[in-house]
Design an enzyme around this catalytic site. Sequence first.
Site, short mmCIF file in Angstrom:
data_model
loop_
_atom_site.label_atom_id
_atom_site.label_comp_id
_atom_site.label_asym_id
_atom_site.label_seq_id
_atom_site.Cartn_x
_atom_site.Cartn_y
_atom_site.Cartn_z
N CYS A 155 38.89 36.57 39.74
CA CYS A 155 38.73 35.27 38.93
C CYS A 155 37.56 35.37 38.01
CB CYS A 155 38.49 34.28 40.03
SG CYS A 155 37.86 32.44 39.43
N GLY B 93 37.46 26.86 37.60
CA GLY B 93 37.14 26.71 36.25
C GLY B 93 36.56 25.52 35.71
N CYS C 235 41.45 34.67 31.70
CA CYS C 235 41.87 34.04 32.86
C CYS C 235 42.92 34.82 33.68
CB CYS C 235 42.02 32.49 32.88
SG CYS C 235 42.44 31.61 34.43
N THR C 236 42.90 35.14 34.87
CA THR C 236 43.96 35.84 35.45
C THR C 236 45.07 35.06 35.82
OG1 THR C 236 42.97 35.44 37.75
CG2 THR C 236 42.35 37.31 36.84
N HIS C 237 44.96 33.69 35.53
CA HIS C 237 46.32 32.88 35.58
C HIS C 237 47.14 32.98 34.08
CE1 HIS C 237 44.40 30.66 38.52
NE2 HIS C 237 45.62 29.77 38.88
N THR D 267 36.04 33.08 36.51
CA THR D 267 34.88 32.05 36.79
C THR D 267 34.18 32.52 38.05
OG1 THR D 267 36.20 30.43 35.85
CG2 THR D 267 34.53 29.67 37.15
#
Length: 289
Positions: A73, A43, A195-197, A75
């Site tokens: 992801c 990112g 965002c996958t986080h 991004t």
Amino acid sequence: MRAGSVGIFDSGIGGLSVLKALRAELPHANFLYIADSGHAPYGERDEAHVIARSRALTTHLLDQGVQALVIACNTATAAAIDLLRAEHPQLPIIGVEPALKPAAALSKTRRIGVMATRSTLGSSRFRALLGSLATQAEFVLQPCDGLADAIERGVANAASPETATEIIAASARHTRAMGRFGLKNGEIDTLVLGCTHYPFASAVLRELVGPDVQLVDTGEAVARQTRLRLAGAVPPGAADSTPGRISLFSTGQAAHLQAAAQRWLQLDGPVETLHFQEQSAQVYQRLGP
């Protein structure tokens, strides 16, 4: 690899949130997951870097015999999915993008917050998605610099109160910048985790925005789409009823991914370190029993 194997990659451990959903949707499939932590964070990198990494990781996963690819992801999806689909037209490729459409369907106040990386929010793919929904809701966009990286560090230092404090501080800073949350007119009643986080910080975010705000991520939708796409790629009768195998790789610190997989997916297997050297040569080193 048996028929039905799925390759997954992300810039780090965030894609484990997608792997968790995939595992629930496709319990008999094999999964190969690569955390490209040695080249993260995506990112905060330029588009050329993200495309180059996405192509290299896709080539490696194809060499391992995967029959579908999930770009876990936002991004990397925004930067590279169209190119990868053009280069590999026979490969089902599923990407992730901020869940604006589901959020628009859920929101009552028509004011929706979107947390994502700066690269995702600035991509032409995201802008096109945003433009297609411009008449349905007002979207408050928040680039969350540092949050994904704080979550990554939080896994590596789970016992450290400093990392928990860092995640809380970053989450509070970004949600505060978005304005008021709630169910009244003019308030944000739906928050997109772009965002996958970020799902791994959902408990923190829930405390910050309150119990009435809906948190929306893309894991389950991606898993359903993968199951549908994979069904057409697997010969009839090729899959069996035994539980699938999950293989984990990292281009950074293997112990980091291993800790995250154990903490969030209860996976105790080894992680292999993956190095891309000149001419995409791969060197592996096993960590764990």
